[in-house]
Every structure is written in C-alpha cells, then in structure tokens.
Design a protein around this motif. Structure first.
Motif, mmCIF file in Angstrom:
data_model
loop_
_atom_site.group_PDB
_atom_site.id
_atom_site.type_symbol
_atom_site.label_atom_id
_atom_site.label_comp_id
_atom_site.label_asym_id
_atom_site.label_seq_id
_atom_site.Cartn_x
_atom_site.Cartn_y
_atom_site.Cartn_z
ATOM 1 N N ALA A 247 -9.001 3.380 10.652
ATOM 2 C CA ALA A 247 -8.875 3.881 12.019
ATOM 3 C C ALA A 247 -8.309 2.839 12.972
ATOM 4 C CB ALA A 247 -10.233 4.361 12.518
ATOM 5 N N THR A 248 -8.637 1.570 12.760
ATOM 6 C CA THR A 248 -8.194 0.515 13.675
ATOM 7 C C THR A 248 -7.736 -0.701 12.887
ATOM 8 O OG1 THR A 248 -10.430 -0.397 13.831
ATOM 9 C CG2 THR A 248 -9.802 1.271 15.472
ATOM 10 N N ALA A 253 -9.373 -0.482 4.704
ATOM 11 C CA ALA A 253 -8.452 0.582 4.316
ATOM 12 C C ALA A 253 -9.244 1.704 3.651
ATOM 13 C CB ALA A 253 -7.387 0.041 3.370
ATOM 14 N N ILE A 254 -8.672 2.890 3.655
ATOM 15 C CA ILE A 254 -9.311 4.061 3.050
ATOM 16 C C ILE A 254 -8.651 4.317 1.701
ATOM 17 C CG2 ILE A 254 -9.753 6.528 3.322
ATOM 18 C CD1 ILE A 254 -9.501 6.074 6.363
ATOM 19 N N THR A 273 -6.890 -2.989 7.146
ATOM 20 C CA THR A 273 -5.792 -2.386 7.894
ATOM 21 C C THR A 273 -5.134 -3.463 8.744
ATOM 22 O OG1 THR A 273 -7.001 -0.287 7.990
ATOM 23 C CG2 THR A 273 -5.167 -0.574 9.525
ATOM 24 N N GLY A 274 -3.844 -3.659 8.564
ATOM 25 C CA GLY A 274 -3.119 -4.669 9.322
ATOM 26 C C GLY A 274 -2.355 -4.071 10.479
ATOM 27 N N ALA A 275 -1.705 -4.921 11.240
ATOM 28 C CA ALA A 275 -0.847 -4.452 12.325
ATOM 29 C C ALA A 275 0.293 -3.609 11.754
ATOM 30 C CB ALA A 275 -0.289 -5.640 13.097
ATOM 31 N N SER A 276 0.886 -2.798 12.615
ATOM 32 C CA SER A 276 1.935 -1.889 12.138
ATOM 33 C C SER A 276 3.141 -2.645 11.581
ATOM 34 C CB SER A 276 2.380 -0.966 13.276
ATOM 35 O OG SER A 276 2.870 -1.733 14.372
#
Length: 364
Positions: A247-248, A253-254, A273-276
């Motif tokens: 989510a953020t 990670a999922i 989850t990393g930056a875009s």
C-alpha cells in the motif's frame, strides 16, 4: 528450442547455451540453397529445428562444445561460408566480448569441421544439452513414445466406495496439468466412485537416483529451472509466485502462489515496496529438500504484478495433493489429505492392482 537464463551470475553458462543454440539452427541453415539475412536465417531455421526431429534430430550437421577458427571453403560452398561469417559476427559483438564461447559445427556425412570456437575449452553445457537428450530419447524410445500413467485402486471397490488408497502409478509424464487431473477425476466419478476412504498416493519408482542434477548450484534451487526430477510430477514441478507492491513505500510487498494450496511451498517474505523509480529486484533462496523459500527484493510502487516461477521441493506430494483437490471438485470425497511423504509403499507391487484408468501423454 527452449533455453533458460539463470541470471547475471551465470553469464558464461548462458552465453555458451546461446552460442550452441545459434550454431545448431545456423548449421541447419547451411542446407538452404540461397543466402538470407541473418535475422531471417535465425527465424526460419529455429522453426525448422523444432520440426526436424521427426526426420533427423541432428539435421545435416552435429554440434558440440569446443575453439575458434573458420575452415576455408570454395565458392561452391557459399551456404557454409555464410554460416561461418554469421557466426563470426555473432561472436564478435562488443557487448559479449567478456563472455566465454564454445562452438563446434561438424558435418555428420564427412566429419568435416565447418566452424569451431574454443574447441579445447571445458564448459558447462547448459540448456543446449536438451538437444542431445532429445535426440537420445527419440532414438532409444522412438518418436511415437508416450508416457503412461495409471490410476489404480489399492484396496477394494464396494459400490460407490474405494476402501483403501487411490494410487497414481507414474512414469515421468512432464505434461500433467490441472485440466488433465480434472479429466481423471471426472472419469473416477463416472465409474461410480464417490468416496475414497484412504488417501491419494503416487508411485514414482520409475525414476531412481537423486532428484537434483550433478553440479546444480545451490542458489538456483528455489527457481523453476532447478525443479527436482521425479517420475511423478505436476505443472513441471513449478509454482507461480506473483508479487505486487504494497500500500505504501516501505511496506511489505504482497505475494500469492498459484496454485495456492497444494504445492507445499512456504514463503518467508522479506520483499519491500520501493519508490516508483526504484529498480525492481527479486531473489529467492531455499535449502535443498526444504519447503521454505525466502524471497527478498524491491517492488516499485505502482508497478504491475510480476510472476516469478519457483520450484516445488516435493513433486510426488504436489501431484497427489493436486489430484486430491481435483477429486473433491468432482464430488469424490477423500478420507485424508496426502501425507508428508506421499510416495506409495515401495514394497508393494501395483502391477496386479485394479486399474481404474490409464492415461497416455502426447507422443514425443
């Protein structure tokens, strides 16, 4: 022809595989009368290489790993000269100048060396060994050979009940998938069997020896291309891991597994989850014979789901559990799930057991 890259750490093996695959398809191209652009040669001859096994799997030329020199040819042998020049161009690409190559193209009719690159170097054959394996299998078994899988009753059938276990007697069919298992389950139900009091087991004795190949790297074991070898197998002994961003930024990670409940694979999720703008990273690790896979890396925020196929550590139970699931979906109740060791009793001879159905794969 299907070869698989095993990541940046395997450059030497991978590039050797590419070289030998290119040598194979280009050697077949020598048989063509007119010169063609290199891209067209690769496209056409790769298609030809897929079909040539029913005529002669090695085609006109044999390919072995090996040195580097081009044999002088006369003008009348321009297809051979074209092959030599094409291979020279491939092997001189600057992007691969630090890679190791081994190529040998030899005529099976005259034993003449058509092309050679590093013939004295010992290298890992990589996935190009499949070409030789396929040729040997076709020669030994015949191109019409089909794998036979039998479903037998290890017990008695009383009206709609099998009092005992349902055993899959396997012979190495690599093509078993969920539609096949669903068809089996439907046939079992059509036979009038609604209950199996025992469980589903698999007889994998057709293949003996170690399940992992000699020289396989321990850091490959989690990936689909290092799946264990077994006579009883399902979905090529692989499971699909899909990873997506959380989510953020900074959140885990999922992930999800497909199929979700039958592989026995357990996941320890260390992915974030990393930056875009982050570069995606993925590493999977598993010890030999362990069900636990540790996944690490980065999934950029907003990125699309990525599928990372993993190997299944216990192919026998994988097949048994998947068929148990298919039976339940077809309305056949099974008394117990496959045990941790789903191998059928090695002391039993199932040749005289009641055969419920026999399945044949497509021919080689």
């Amino acid at each position: 022809m299907n070869y698989r890259s095993k990541g940046p750490s395997k450059n030497n093996v991978y590039t050797l595989g590419v070289a030998l695959v290119l040598a194979t398809v280009l050697a077949i191209a020598v048989c063509q009368a007119a010169p063609r652009p290199l891209v067209a040669q690769l496209h056409d001859t790769n298609h030809r290489a897929h079909q040539v096994h029913r005529e002669n799997i090695l085609g006109e030329f044999g390919v072995l790993g090996g040195g580097r020199h081009a044999v002088a040819q006369t003008a009348a042998q321009s297809p051979v000269l074209n092959l030599q020049q094409a291979l020279d161009r491939i092997l001189s690409v600057p992007a691969i100048e630090r890679a190791s190559w081994g190529v040998l193209v030899r005529s099976l009719k005259t034993d003449e060396t058509i092309y050679a690159a590093n013939p004295g170097k010992l290298m890992m054959p990589a996935s190009t060994l499949k070409v030789v394996t396929l040729a040997a299998a076709g020669e030994r078994l015949g191109w019409d050979y089909a794998y036979e899988t039998r479903l037998v009753a290890d017990g008695t059938v009383d009206r709609d009940t099998l009092n005992g276990n349902l055993v899959i007697v396997a012979s190495g069919d690599p093509s078993l998938n969920r539609p096949t298992l669903d068809a089996w389950a439907a046939q079992i139900r059509m036979l009038g069997i609604a209950t199996v009091t025992g469980t589903v087991l698999a007889d994998a004795r057709a293949f003996a020896g170690e399940r992992l190949g000699a020289g396989w790297s321990w850091d490959d074991l989690a990936y689909y291309y290092a799946a264990p070898i077994a006579a009883a197998q399902y979905r090529e002994n692989a499971v699909d891991l899909t990873v997506r961003p959380g989510a953020t930024v900074g959140s885990p990670a999922i992930y999800e597994l497909n199929p979700p409940d039958v592989s026995g694979v357990r996941i320890e999720n260390r992915m974030t989850t990393g930056a875009s703008i982050a570069a995606p990273e993925f590493v999977a690790r598993r010890a030999a014979n362990s069900s636990l896979v540790v996944i690490e890396g980065v999934v950029p925020a907003g990125s699309r789901p990525a599928v990372r196929p993993l190997s299944v550590h216990d192919p026998v139970r994988y097949l048994a559990a998947a068929f148990s699931e298919a039976l339940a979906a077809a309305g056949v109740a099974v008394g117990a799930p496959p045990p941790a060791d789903a191998n059928a009793d090695a002391s039993r001879d199932y040749s005289g057991a009641t055969v419920l159905l026999t399945h044949h794969s497509e021919p080689l």
